[in-house]
Scaffold this motif. Structure first.
Motif, short mmCIF file in Angstrom:
data_model
loop_
_atom_site.label_atom_id
_atom_site.label_comp_id
_atom_site.label_asym_id
_atom_site.label_seq_id
_atom_site.Cartn_x
_atom_site.Cartn_y
_atom_site.Cartn_z
N GLU A 84 77.42 -88.64 46.37
CA GLU A 84 76.46 -87.46 46.91
C GLU A 84 75.36 -88.44 47.63
O GLU A 84 74.93 -87.88 48.89
N THR A 85 75.00 -89.57 47.20
CA THR A 85 73.92 -90.15 47.90
C THR A 85 74.67 -90.89 49.19
O THR A 85 73.77 -90.97 50.12
N GLN A 86 75.75 -91.57 48.90
CA GLN A 86 76.22 -92.05 50.18
C GLN A 86 76.51 -90.93 51.17
O GLN A 86 76.39 -91.17 52.39
N ALA A 87 76.90 -89.51 50.67
CA ALA A 87 76.99 -88.69 51.97
C ALA A 87 75.83 -88.51 52.66
O ALA A 87 75.75 -88.22 53.92
N LYS A 88 74.57 -88.22 51.78
CA LYS A 88 73.39 -88.00 52.51
C LYS A 88 72.88 -89.20 53.51
O LYS A 88 72.50 -88.90 54.52
N GLY A 89 73.39 -90.33 53.04
CA GLY A 89 73.15 -91.56 53.98
C GLY A 89 74.06 -91.32 55.37
O GLY A 89 73.42 -91.71 56.39
N TYR A 90 75.02 -91.01 55.02
CA TYR A 90 75.87 -90.86 56.39
C TYR A 90 75.40 -89.40 57.22
O TYR A 90 75.33 -89.57 58.30
N GLU A 91 74.92 -88.48 56.54
CA GLU A 91 74.54 -87.26 57.38
C GLU A 91 73.04 -87.85 57.97
O GLU A 91 72.92 -87.50 59.12
N LEU A 92 72.13 -88.64 57.65
CA LEU A 92 71.16 -88.99 58.17
C LEU A 92 71.34 -89.79 59.34
O LEU A 92 70.76 -89.79 60.35
N VAL A 93 72.48 -90.82 59.24
CA VAL A 93 72.92 -91.61 60.37
C VAL A 93 73.41 -90.63 61.42
O VAL A 93 72.99 -90.77 62.65
N LEU A 94 74.05 -89.51 61.08
CA LEU A 94 74.73 -88.53 62.18
C LEU A 94 73.57 -87.79 62.80
O LEU A 94 73.81 -87.17 63.74
N GLN A 95 72.29 -87.63 61.96
CA GLN A 95 71.31 -86.73 62.66
C GLN A 95 70.81 -87.78 63.83
O GLN A 95 70.38 -87.14 64.96
N ARG A 96 70.85 -88.98 63.78
CA ARG A 96 70.25 -89.90 64.79
C ARG A 96 71.38 -90.04 65.87
O ARG A 96 71.34 -90.29 67.11
N LYS A 97 72.60 -90.33 65.39
CA LYS A 97 73.75 -90.61 66.03
C LYS A 97 74.78 -89.71 65.86
O LYS A 97 75.73 -89.74 64.85
N PRO A 98 74.85 -88.43 66.51
CA PRO A 98 75.79 -87.47 66.32
C PRO A 98 77.35 -87.77 66.54
O PRO A 98 78.29 -87.16 65.84
N GLU A 99 77.68 -89.01 67.16
CA GLU A 99 78.84 -89.22 67.64
C GLU A 99 79.28 -90.65 66.86
O GLU A 99 80.20 -91.45 67.48
N ASP A 100 78.41 -91.02 66.10
CA ASP A 100 78.82 -92.33 65.34
C ASP A 100 80.16 -92.33 64.53
O ASP A 100 80.50 -91.70 63.30
N ARG A 101 81.07 -92.96 65.19
CA ARG A 101 82.39 -92.67 64.43
C ARG A 101 82.74 -93.33 63.02
O ARG A 101 83.15 -92.45 62.30
N THR A 102 81.91 -94.33 62.61
CA THR A 102 81.92 -95.03 61.26
C THR A 102 81.21 -94.12 60.44
O THR A 102 81.78 -93.82 59.23
N ALA A 103 80.34 -93.56 60.98
CA ALA A 103 79.40 -92.63 59.93
C ALA A 103 80.51 -91.30 59.63
O ALA A 103 80.47 -90.77 58.52
N LEU A 104 80.99 -90.82 60.88
CA LEU A 104 82.12 -89.66 60.63
C LEU A 104 83.04 -89.88 59.74
O LEU A 104 83.43 -88.82 58.72
#
Length: 332
Positions: A84-104
Motif C-alpha cells: 500500500e505504501t508502494q502504491a501511494k508512492g506510484y500514485e504521487l509520481v503519477l499526479q506529477r507525471k500522468p504518463e510516466d510508464r515506469t510508475a504506471l
C-alpha cells in the motif's frame, strides 16, 4: 514456457463438467492447450516476459494451515502495508507525471500483488492499464492484459471490444486472437470461434502473398484444431493439424497435437509413432515433456471429482522464459 502441467486452462476451462467422460475430455483439451502456449510464446492466459508479475495475476494464493497460520497472517499484513505504501508512492509520481510508464507499470504490479493477498481489486488495475495501452499502441501486450482483466471481472463485451480493436490494426497478433477465441468459448460460442479463425486464415493467404510471414498460419491452425478437439470434432481437428504439418514439416507442435487426438480416440497404434516424431522434432527442452504426455494415461490425469476452479495450466519455470512463436526455439 516449458514444463506445463497437463491440466485445464484457467481461461478456456471454467465451464463445469461433472461426468467422468467430461473429465477425460478435459485432459485432452488441456494437453492440446499446451500446444497453443508453445505456439504463441508465453503471454497467453496472463503470462508475459514483459510483465513478471503476470504469472500471479489471476491466481489466489492458498491459505496456510496448521501452526503456521498466525505467522502467515502477520506476514500478509506486513506485506499489505508495504504494498500500500508502494502504491501511494506510484500514485504521487503519477499526479506529477500522468504518463510516466515506469510508475504506471509499478502501480499495476503493486495492485495485482494486493489482489493476490485478497485485499485488492482487479478493477483498480483498469485505469493504469488503459493508459499504458494508449501510450504503447505498438506493444499490444498491454491491451491484451487489459482485455484479460476485463474478462476476469465479467466484462465480456468490454474484453471483446479490446481484442477486436487489436485485431483490426494487427490481424497477426496471436495473443489477441487466442484471447478472443477463448472468450467466445467461455460464452459457449464455438462456431463463432471457428469462424474467427477461418477468417484469419483466409486473410493470411492474402497478406502472406504480399509479405510472407505476416500471419503465422501454423499457429492459427493449431488454435483451430484445439477448438475442434474441445468440441469432440476429432476428424476436423486432425484435418487442421494435417494442414499445419504440411505448412511446416519441421514443427513438432501439430505432430504432437495429432498424436494426442488420435490417442483420445483409442488409436494408440497410430498415435505412438507421432509422439516419437514430435519428440525428435522438438527442441531439447521439450522432449521430456512430450515423452511424459506420450506415456500418460488420459483417464488417470484427473479425477471426475476434480474442482475445475483449481485446474490451471501453470508453467513450472520462470515467467521470463518462453519459446519462439514459430518453432519454440528461444524466448520472446
Amino acid at each position: 514456457m516449458s514444463l506445463v502441467r497437463v491440466q485445464s486452462s484457467p481461461v478456456s476451462q471454467k465451464r463445469v463438467r461433472k461426468s467422468s467422460g467430461e473429465a477425460k475430455q478435459r485432459w485432452l483439451i488441456s494437453a492440446v492447450v499446451l500446444l497453443v502456449f508453445i505456439a504463441i510464446g508465453g503471454f497467453l492466459l496472463g503470462r508475459s516476459s514483459l510483465f513478471p508479475f503476470l504469472s500471479k495475476t489471476f491466481q489466489q494464493e492458498q491459505p496456510s494451515g496448521g501452526t503456521t497460520a498466525a505467522p502467515a497472517v502477520e506476514s500478509n499484513k506486513a506485506k499489505q502495508a508495504e504494498l500500500e505504501t508502494q502504491a501511494k508512492g506510484y500514485e504521487l509520481v503519477l499526479q506529477r507525471k500522468p504518463e510516466d510508464r515506469t510508475a504506471l507499470q509499478g502501480l499495476i504490479d503493486t495492485r495485482l500483488e494486493l489482489v493476490r493477498l485478497g485485499v485488492g481489486s482487479l478493477k483498480d488495475t483498469i485505469e493504469p492499464l488503459e493508459k499504458l495501452a494508449k501510450l504503447n499502441p505498438e506493444q499490444t501486450e498491454y491491451a491484451v492484459l487489459l482485455a484479460q482483466t476485463k474478462q476476469q471481472m465479467g466484462d465480456l463485451e468490454g474484453a471483446a471490444t479490446v481484442y477486436r480493436s487489436i485485431l483490426e490494426s494487427k490481424p497477426a497478433d496471436l495473443n489477441a486472437l487466442d484471447g478472443l477465441v477463448n472468450l467466445l468459448l467461455d460464452q459457449q460460442r464455438p462456431e463463432a470461434a471457428i469462424g474467427l479463425l477461418q477468417d484469419t486464415l483466409d486473410n493470411a493467404s492474402k497478406l502472406n502473398q504480399i509479405k510472407p510471414g505476416t500471419i503465422d498460419e501454423v499457429s492459427v491452425r493449431l488454435m483451430s484444431g484445439r477448438v475442434y478437439a474441445e468440441q469432440q470434432r476429432y476428424d476436423e481437428a486432425i484435418a487442421a493439424y494435417d494442414k499445419a504439418i504440411k505448412g511446416d514439416k519441421d514443427d513438432f507442435r501439430p505432430v504432437l497435437a495429432k498424436a494426442i487426438v488420435l490417442r483420445q480416440q483409442g488409436k494408440n497404434d497410430e498415435a505412438q509413432p507421432l509422439f516419437s516424431s514430435a519428440a525428435l522434432l522438438a527442441p531439447a527442452k521439450y522432449k521430456d515433456q512430450i515423452n511424459q504426455i506420450a506415456s500418460a494415461s488420459p483417464a488417470a490425469e484427473e479425477s471426475p471429482d476434480s474442482n475445475p476452479d483449481t485446474n490451471s495450466a501453470e508453467p513450472e519455470e520462470s515467467p521470463n522464459s518462453s519459446p519462439d512463436a514459430n518453432n519454440g526455439d528461444q524466448q520472446n
